[in-house]
Design a protein around this motif. Structure first.
Motif, PDB file in Angstrom:
ATOM      1  N   MET A   1       0.848  -1.207   0.000  1.00  0.00           N
ATOM      2  CA  MET A   1       0.000   0.000   0.000  1.00  0.00           C
ATOM      3  C   MET A   1       0.874   1.245   0.000  1.00  0.00           C
ATOM      4  O   MET A   1       1.818   1.370   0.764  1.00  0.00           O
ATOM      5  N   ALA A   2       0.580   2.144  -0.910  1.00  0.00           N
ATOM      6  CA  ALA A   2       1.377   3.369  -0.993  1.00  0.00           C
ATOM      7  C   ALA A   2       1.012   4.327   0.144  1.00  0.00           C
ATOM      8  O   ALA A   2      -0.120   4.348   0.606  1.00  0.00           O
ATOM      9  N   THR A   3       2.008   5.060   0.565  1.00  0.00           N
ATOM     10  CA  THR A   3       1.809   5.986   1.675  1.00  0.00           C
ATOM     11  C   THR A   3       2.092   7.412   1.203  1.00  0.00           C
ATOM     12  O   THR A   3       3.054   7.651   0.489  1.00  0.00           O
ATOM     13  N   CYS A   4       1.250   8.344   1.627  1.00  0.00           N
ATOM     14  CA  CYS A   4       1.435   9.746   1.276  1.00  0.00           C
ATOM     15  C   CYS A   4       2.704  10.272   1.948  1.00  0.00           C
ATOM     16  O   CYS A   4       2.887  10.104   3.153  1.00  0.00           O
ATOM     17  N   GLU A   5       3.562  10.876   1.146  1.00  0.00           N
ATOM     18  CA  GLU A   5       4.814  11.372   1.703  1.00  0.00           C
ATOM     19  C   GLU A   5       4.624  12.644   2.526  1.00  0.00           C
ATOM     20  O   GLU A   5       5.544  13.102   3.193  1.00  0.00           O
ATOM     21  N   MET A   6       3.455  13.215   2.450  1.00  0.00           N
ATOM     22  CA  MET A   6       3.231  14.437   3.237  1.00  0.00           C
ATOM     23  C   MET A   6       2.518  14.159   4.548  1.00  0.00           C
ATOM     24  O   MET A   6       2.953  14.593   5.591  1.00  0.00           O
ATOM     25  N   CYS A   7       1.433  13.420   4.481  1.00  0.00           N
ATOM     26  CA  CYS A   7       0.657  13.250   5.709  1.00  0.00           C
ATOM     27  C   CYS A   7       0.679  11.813   6.218  1.00  0.00           C
ATOM     28  O   CYS A   7       0.217  11.541   7.317  1.00  0.00           O
ATOM     29  N   GLY A   8       1.242  10.899   5.413  1.00  0.00           N
ATOM     30  CA  GLY A   8       1.380   9.531   5.892  1.00  0.00           C
ATOM     31  C   GLY A   8       0.155   8.667   5.702  1.00  0.00           C
ATOM     32  O   GLY A   8       0.159   7.490   6.056  1.00  0.00           O
ATOM     33  N   GLY A  11      -3.397   4.957   0.680  1.00  0.00           N
ATOM     34  CA  GLY A  11      -4.550   4.898  -0.216  1.00  0.00           C
ATOM     35  C   GLY A  11      -4.179   5.321  -1.616  1.00  0.00           C
ATOM     36  O   GLY A  11      -3.110   4.964  -2.113  1.00  0.00           O
ATOM     37  N   ASP A  12      -5.048   6.087  -2.227  1.00  0.00           N
ATOM     38  CA  ASP A  12      -4.876   6.501  -3.608  1.00  0.00           C
ATOM     39  C   ASP A  12      -3.775   7.564  -3.673  1.00  0.00           C
ATOM     40  O   ASP A  12      -3.947   8.685  -3.220  1.00  0.00           O
ATOM     41  N   ILE A  13      -2.619   7.171  -4.206  1.00  0.00           N
ATOM     42  CA  ILE A  13      -1.462   8.060  -4.193  1.00  0.00           C
ATOM     43  C   ILE A  13      -1.177   8.563  -5.603  1.00  0.00           C
ATOM     44  O   ILE A  13      -1.216   7.796  -6.564  1.00  0.00           O
ATOM     45  N   VAL A  14      -0.916   9.830  -5.697  1.00  0.00           N
ATOM     46  CA  VAL A  14      -0.565  10.412  -6.995  1.00  0.00           C
ATOM     47  C   VAL A  14       0.803  11.066  -6.869  1.00  0.00           C
ATOM     48  O   VAL A  14       1.268  11.359  -5.770  1.00  0.00           O
ATOM     49  N   THR A  15       1.431  11.287  -8.011  1.00  0.00           N
ATOM     50  CA  THR A  15       2.676  12.042  -8.004  1.00  0.00           C
ATOM     51  C   THR A  15       2.315  13.491  -8.268  1.00  0.00           C
ATOM     52  O   THR A  15       1.646  13.803  -9.249  1.00  0.00           O
ATOM     53  N   ALA A  16       2.728  14.354  -7.367  1.00  0.00           N
ATOM     54  CA  ALA A  16       2.405  15.765  -7.533  1.00  0.00           C
ATOM     55  C   ALA A  16       3.652  16.589  -7.314  1.00  0.00           C
ATOM     56  O   ALA A  16       4.536  16.226  -6.539  1.00  0.00           O
ATOM     57  N   GLU A  17       3.703  17.683  -8.029  1.00  0.00           N
ATOM     58  CA  GLU A  17       4.818  18.591  -7.840  1.00  0.00           C
ATOM     59  C   GLU A  17       4.399  19.639  -6.827  1.00  0.00           C
ATOM     60  O   GLU A  17       3.493  20.436  -7.064  1.00  0.00           O
ATOM     61  N   ILE A  18       5.028  19.582  -5.666  1.00  0.00           N
ATOM     62  CA  ILE A  18       4.685  20.511  -4.598  1.00  0.00           C
ATOM     63  C   ILE A  18       5.925  21.310  -4.262  1.00  0.00           C
ATOM     64  O   ILE A  18       6.955  20.760  -3.880  1.00  0.00           O
ATOM     65  N   GLU A  19       5.838  22.620  -4.453  1.00  0.00           N
ATOM     66  CA  GLU A  19       6.985  23.497  -4.262  1.00  0.00           C
ATOM     67  C   GLU A  19       8.214  22.955  -5.006  1.00  0.00           C
ATOM     68  O   GLU A  19       9.278  22.789  -4.444  1.00  0.00           O
ATOM     69  N   VAL A  21       9.027  20.114  -5.897  1.00  0.00           N
ATOM     70  CA  VAL A  21       9.543  18.793  -5.540  1.00  0.00           C
ATOM     71  C   VAL A  21       8.467  17.775  -5.889  1.00  0.00           C
ATOM     72  O   VAL A  21       7.297  17.985  -5.619  1.00  0.00           O
ATOM     73  N   ASP A  22       8.896  16.698  -6.517  1.00  0.00           N
ATOM     74  CA  ASP A  22       7.947  15.637  -6.840  1.00  0.00           C
ATOM     75  C   ASP A  22       7.723  14.761  -5.622  1.00  0.00           C
ATOM     76  O   ASP A  22       8.666  14.213  -5.064  1.00  0.00           O
ATOM     77  N   LEU A  23       6.495  14.648  -5.218  1.00  0.00           N
ATOM     78  CA  LEU A  23       6.184  13.829  -4.052  1.00  0.00           C
ATOM     79  C   LEU A  23       5.045  12.892  -4.391  1.00  0.00           C
ATOM     80  O   LEU A  23       4.202  13.196  -5.220  1.00  0.00           O
ATOM     81  N   LYS A  24       5.069  11.744  -3.739  1.00  0.00           N
ATOM     82  CA  LYS A  24       3.945  10.831  -3.866  1.00  0.00           C
ATOM     83  C   LYS A  24       3.019  11.123  -2.701  1.00  0.00           C
ATOM     84  O   LYS A  24       3.361  10.893  -1.550  1.00  0.00           O
ATOM     85  N   VAL A  25       1.888  11.671  -3.037  1.00  0.00           N
ATOM     86  CA  VAL A  25       0.995  12.147  -1.980  1.00  0.00           C
ATOM     87  C   VAL A  25      -0.441  11.695  -2.237  1.00  0.00           C
ATOM     88  O   VAL A  25      -0.783  11.271  -3.336  1.00  0.00           O
ATOM     89  N   CYS A  26      -1.251  11.831  -1.197  1.00  0.00           N
ATOM     90  CA  CYS A  26      -2.656  11.509  -1.346  1.00  0.00           C
ATOM     91  C   CYS A  26      -3.357  12.648  -2.078  1.00  0.00           C
ATOM     92  O   CYS A  26      -2.792  13.727  -2.252  1.00  0.00           O
ATOM     93  N   MET A  27      -4.572  12.415  -2.507  1.00  0.00           N
ATOM     94  CA  MET A  27      -5.284  13.420  -3.283  1.00  0.00           C
ATOM     95  C   MET A  27      -5.446  14.729  -2.499  1.00  0.00           C
ATOM     96  O   MET A  27      -5.439  15.811  -3.060  1.00  0.00           O
ATOM     97  N   THR A  28      -5.599  14.618  -1.193  1.00  0.00           N
ATOM     98  CA  THR A  28      -5.791  15.822  -0.378  1.00  0.00           C
ATOM     99  C   THR A  28      -4.539  16.689  -0.403  1.00  0.00           C
ATOM    100  O   THR A  28      -4.600  17.890  -0.633  1.00  0.00           O
ATOM    101  N   CYS A  29      -3.385  16.028  -0.193  1.00  0.00           N
ATOM    102  CA  CYS A  29      -2.133  16.781  -0.173  1.00  0.00           C
ATOM    103  C   CYS A  29      -1.780  17.269  -1.575  1.00  0.00           C
ATOM    104  O   CYS A  29      -1.156  18.310  -1.742  1.00  0.00           O
ATOM    105  N   ALA A  30      -2.188  16.509  -2.592  1.00  0.00           N
ATOM    106  CA  ALA A  30      -1.868  16.872  -3.974  1.00  0.00           C
ATOM    107  C   ALA A  30      -2.459  18.232  -4.324  1.00  0.00           C
ATOM    108  O   ALA A  30      -1.964  18.919  -5.200  1.00  0.00           O
TER     109      ALA A  30
END
Ligand SMILES: [Zn+2]
Length: 152
Positions: A1-8, A11-19, A21-30
């Motif tokens: 199971m993938a884990t959000c790199e921002m909030c831990g 679930g459904d993890i996407v790759t998003a560019e945040i500031e 930086v590419d992070l694997k995050v959940c939809m909320t953090c994305a």
């Protein structure tokens, strides 16, 4: 199971560019950044979000960049050589900037600004917009004026 790199969360993890930086995050953090791709499933309509609208405000280097760079570099106790190395630029380039004989380009100015903690970039005054406005006023003919007066 993938884990959000921002909030831990898992679930459904996407790759998003945040500031930038590419992070694997959940939809909320994305939502804090730009979703680049979904790593789970594929829905083209979701990740091919429209490219950011490029706003046209023109940025330019502040007129007193030479003095700013010089003063900020000195205050950091860096030599032109140190500073050039730091920026991975040529030393004579730094000298030219400080003499005001050469303007750094915008990307370099951003780098310099970060290193020296100064702002070398300003939004270009949209000085073009005022002549346009006055032109419109010129087009406002006497005929229009009469029409408006009649309507009132
Ligand atoms: Zn998250």
């Amino acid at each position: 199971m993938a884990t959000c790199e921002m909030c831990g969360r898992t679930g459904d993890i996407v790759t998003a560019e945040i500031e930038s930086v590419d992070l694997k995050v959940c939809m909320t953090c994305a939502k804090h950044g730009t979703i680049k791709k979904r790593s789970v499933g594929s829905n083209p309509s979701l990740h091919s979000s429209r490219p950011p609208i490029k706003e046209v405000p023109e940025f330019s280097i502040v007129p007193h960049y030479a003095a700013l760079i010089h003063a900020a570099r000195e205050s950091k106790k860096m030599t032109q050589e140190d500073f050039a190395k730091f920026l991975q630029e040529k030393e004579n380039l730094v000298a030219k900037w400080e003499q005001g004989t050469l303007k750094p380009n915008l990307d370099t100015a951003k780098k310099i600004g970060k290193v020296l903690n100064i702002n070398l970039i300003e939004k270009e005054e949209m000085s073009d917009s005022s002549p346009v406005r006055s032109k419109k006023q010129d087009e406002f003919t006497l005929g229009d004026f009469v029409k408006i007066r009649k309507r009132n």
